[in-house]
Design a protein around this motif. Structure first.
Motif, PDB file in Angstrom:
ATOM      1  N   ALA A 189      69.853 -29.440   6.546  1.00  0.00           N
ATOM      2  CA  ALA A 189      71.299 -29.736   6.533  1.00  0.00           C
ATOM      3  C   ALA A 189      72.029 -28.838   5.535  1.00  0.00           C
ATOM      4  CB  ALA A 189      71.534 -31.207   6.197  1.00  0.00           C
ATOM      5  N   LEU A 190      71.465 -28.686   4.336  1.00  0.00           N
ATOM      6  CA  LEU A 190      72.119 -27.844   3.322  1.00  0.00           C
ATOM      7  C   LEU A 190      72.022 -26.368   3.691  1.00  0.00           C
ATOM      8  CD1 LEU A 190      71.076 -29.570  -0.055  1.00  0.00           C
ATOM      9  CD2 LEU A 190      72.986 -30.097   1.453  1.00  0.00           C
TER      10      LEU A 190
ATOM     11  N   SER B 147      79.574 -32.500 -11.644  1.00  0.00           N
ATOM     12  CA  SER B 147      78.394 -33.339 -11.436  1.00  0.00           C
ATOM     13  C   SER B 147      78.664 -34.374 -10.355  1.00  0.00           C
ATOM     14  CB  SER B 147      77.985 -34.013 -12.744  1.00  0.00           C
ATOM     15  OG  SER B 147      79.066 -34.766 -13.278  1.00  0.00           O
ATOM     16  N   LEU B 148      77.573 -34.905  -9.808  1.00  0.00           N
ATOM     17  CA  LEU B 148      77.624 -35.897  -8.735  1.00  0.00           C
ATOM     18  C   LEU B 148      76.520 -36.912  -8.988  1.00  0.00           C
ATOM     19  CD1 LEU B 148      78.330 -36.841  -5.731  1.00  0.00           C
ATOM     20  CD2 LEU B 148      76.619 -35.159  -4.989  1.00  0.00           C
ATOM     21  N   PHE B 149      76.816 -38.185  -8.756  1.00  0.00           N
ATOM     22  CA  PHE B 149      75.784 -39.221  -8.852  1.00  0.00           C
ATOM     23  C   PHE B 149      75.755 -40.026  -7.560  1.00  0.00           C
ATOM     24  CE2 PHE B 149      74.293 -43.539  -9.909  1.00  0.00           C
ATOM     25  CZ  PHE B 149      73.019 -43.217 -10.359  1.00  0.00           C
TER      26      PHE B 149
ATOM     27  N   ASN C  95      73.504 -36.334   2.601  1.00  0.00           N
ATOM     28  CA  ASN C  95      73.781 -34.940   2.965  1.00  0.00           C
ATOM     29  C   ASN C  95      75.278 -34.638   2.919  1.00  0.00           C
ATOM     30  OD1 ASN C  95      71.068 -34.773   3.393  1.00  0.00           O
ATOM     31  ND2 ASN C  95      71.174 -34.632   5.628  1.00  0.00           N
ATOM     32  N   ALA C  96      76.077 -35.555   3.458  1.00  0.00           N
ATOM     33  CA  ALA C  96      77.529 -35.334   3.481  1.00  0.00           C
ATOM     34  C   ALA C  96      78.078 -35.214   2.062  1.00  0.00           C
ATOM     35  CB  ALA C  96      78.218 -36.480   4.225  1.00  0.00           C
ATOM     36  N   ALA C  97      77.611 -36.086   1.164  1.00  0.00           N
ATOM     37  CA  ALA C  97      78.092 -36.048  -0.223  1.00  0.00           C
ATOM     38  C   ALA C  97      77.637 -34.775  -0.927  1.00  0.00           C
ATOM     39  CB  ALA C  97      77.604 -37.280  -0.985  1.00  0.00           C
ATOM     40  N   LEU C  98      76.377 -34.371  -0.702  1.00  0.00           N
ATOM     41  CA  LEU C  98      75.869 -33.147  -1.337  1.00  0.00           C
ATOM     42  C   LEU C  98      76.626 -31.924  -0.839  1.00  0.00           C
ATOM     43  CD1 LEU C  98      71.980 -33.753  -1.355  1.00  0.00           C
ATOM     44  CD2 LEU C  98      73.481 -33.600  -3.360  1.00  0.00           C
ATOM     45  N   ILE C  99      76.850 -31.854   0.476  1.00  0.00           N
ATOM     46  CA  ILE C  99      77.527 -30.674   1.034  1.00  0.00           C
ATOM     47  C   ILE C  99      78.975 -30.602   0.522  1.00  0.00           C
ATOM     48  CG2 ILE C  99      78.403 -29.648   3.179  1.00  0.00           C
ATOM     49  CD1 ILE C  99      75.710 -30.740   4.474  1.00  0.00           C
ATOM     50  N   ALA C 100      79.660 -31.737   0.495  1.00  0.00           N
ATOM     51  CA  ALA C 100      81.042 -31.753  -0.025  1.00  0.00           C
ATOM     52  C   ALA C 100      81.059 -31.285  -1.486  1.00  0.00           C
ATOM     53  CB  ALA C 100      81.629 -33.148   0.095  1.00  0.00           C
ATOM     54  N   PHE C 101      80.071 -31.751  -2.250  1.00  0.00           N
ATOM     55  CA  PHE C 101      79.976 -31.364  -3.665  1.00  0.00           C
ATOM     56  C   PHE C 101      79.691 -29.876  -3.813  1.00  0.00           C
ATOM     57  CE2 PHE C 101      77.119 -30.809  -7.421  1.00  0.00           C
ATOM     58  CZ  PHE C 101      78.055 -31.083  -8.406  1.00  0.00           C
ATOM     59  N   LEU C 102      78.735 -29.378  -3.036  1.00  0.00           N
ATOM     60  CA  LEU C 102      78.327 -27.969  -3.138  1.00  0.00           C
ATOM     61  C   LEU C 102      79.472 -27.041  -2.728  1.00  0.00           C
ATOM     62  CD1 LEU C 102      74.730 -28.287  -1.682  1.00  0.00           C
ATOM     63  CD2 LEU C 102      75.313 -27.636  -4.030  1.00  0.00           C
TER      64      LEU C 102
END
Length: 311
Positions: A44-45, A251-253, A303-310
């Motif tokens: 996904a990433l 950062s993201l948690f 995945n959605a949260a990580l991609i938005a963060f990245l």
């Protein structure tokens, strides 16, 4: 499709799965897991435009497992990630960690902001270095049967987990740390005493997944991963220079609402106060109904949260 290879970094060999091209993202797994724990995130990433690299961490899977307990401190595990960025020919990366991988990610960002430009932690909040050693703090509060304590004596937990590796993986991943009672050890019952091997697997975990983890642990044993727990007090001593330090990068948690790591007294307090350590926190995502193995259980939301963060 992800490819795999072994790379030399920080004096050891790290096995890794990787996919994609673009800015580097490192994914650090926890215990008792593997790079395979990120099987839903890697493609996904990569599709989102990143070069994604998930190592088997030091002591796990097909990576080196040094014999010395002292070789598993936070300096060693962060050092591996610093060296891995260089070994991949890069100068910077975003680092993401789950469970034991989260302290690696948080400390990597704290120690080397020049390399790690962003950080995401799953399930384990950022470091709050207490006034005393963690194991001393447990003893002083009258707790003698917490699983960290049970894991301290070399050979004890190894023998329990290695008796039937498939059953161990089925119980720990299938039920696991989302059950608060599993955190405390009844005399003579071991870590698995509360957990049943005969319950059906949750929807997010297949028999093939269990077989993959079990095969790897049959090969490696559990000693390397347990040695991380045997450095809990030593890590407290080593991180004295960063007492009260903040992580200023974005950062993201992410955690599941039913994860006992964040629902307990200490965990809940840390989740509430994490902005003290993370002044640039972009999102605190608590996934309703999610348990401890959040990136496997709720892959799409993670995945959605990580991609938005990245991005």
């Amino acid at each position: 499709m992800p490819s795999s290879r072994t790379i030399s970094a920080n004096g050891i060999e790290l096995f890794l799965c990787e996919q994609g091209q673009g800015p580097l993202v490192l994914l650090c797994h926890g215990w008792p897991e593997l790079s395979y724990s990120w099987r839903h995130q890697i493609p996904a990433l990569a599709d989102a435009g990143f070069h994604v690299v998930a190592p088997d961490m030091r002591g796990f899977g097909r990576s080196s497992a040094p014999a010395d307990v002292d070789a598993y401190s936070i300096f060693d595990t962060v050092g591996d990630m610093v060296a891995l960025v260089a070994a991949l020919g890069e100068k910077q990366a975003v680092i993401v960690g789950h469970d034991w991988g989260a302290p690696v990610a948080w400390h990597a960002a704290m120690f080397r902001p020049d390399i790690f430009t962003g950080v995401a932690g799953l399930s384990v909040p950022p470091p709050f270095r207490g006034r005393v050693r963690p194991l001393d703090a447990l003893r002083e509060s009258g707790i003698t049967n917490f699983y960290w304590q049970y894991f301290q004596t070399p050979g004890v937990a190894e023998a329990e987990f290695e008796r039937d590796v498939t059953a161990t993986m089925r119980m720990v991943l299938g039920r696991g740390i989302s059950d608060p009672s599993a955190m405390f050890i009844d005399q003579g019952k071991g870590f698995l005493g509360h957990l049943r091997a005969d319950q059906p697997l949750p929807k997010w975990l297949s028999e093939a997944d269990i077989a993959h983890f079990a095969e790897a642990y049959q090969e490696s044993g559990f000693r390397g991963g347990l040695n991380w727990y045997r450095n809990i007090d030593r890590n407290w001593e080593l991180t004295a220079p960063w007492h009260g330090a903040q992580i200023h990068q974005p950062s993201l948690f992410i955690a599941g609402s039913k994860d006992s790591v964040i629902t307990g007294l200490i965990g809940a307090k840390r989740v509430n106060e994490m902005e003290r350590v993370l002044p640039n926190l972009k999102q605190k995502l608590i996934i309703e109904g999610g348990g401890h193995w959040i990136q496997q259980e709720r892959a799409d939301e993670v995945n959605a949260a990580l991609i938005a963060f990245l991005k």
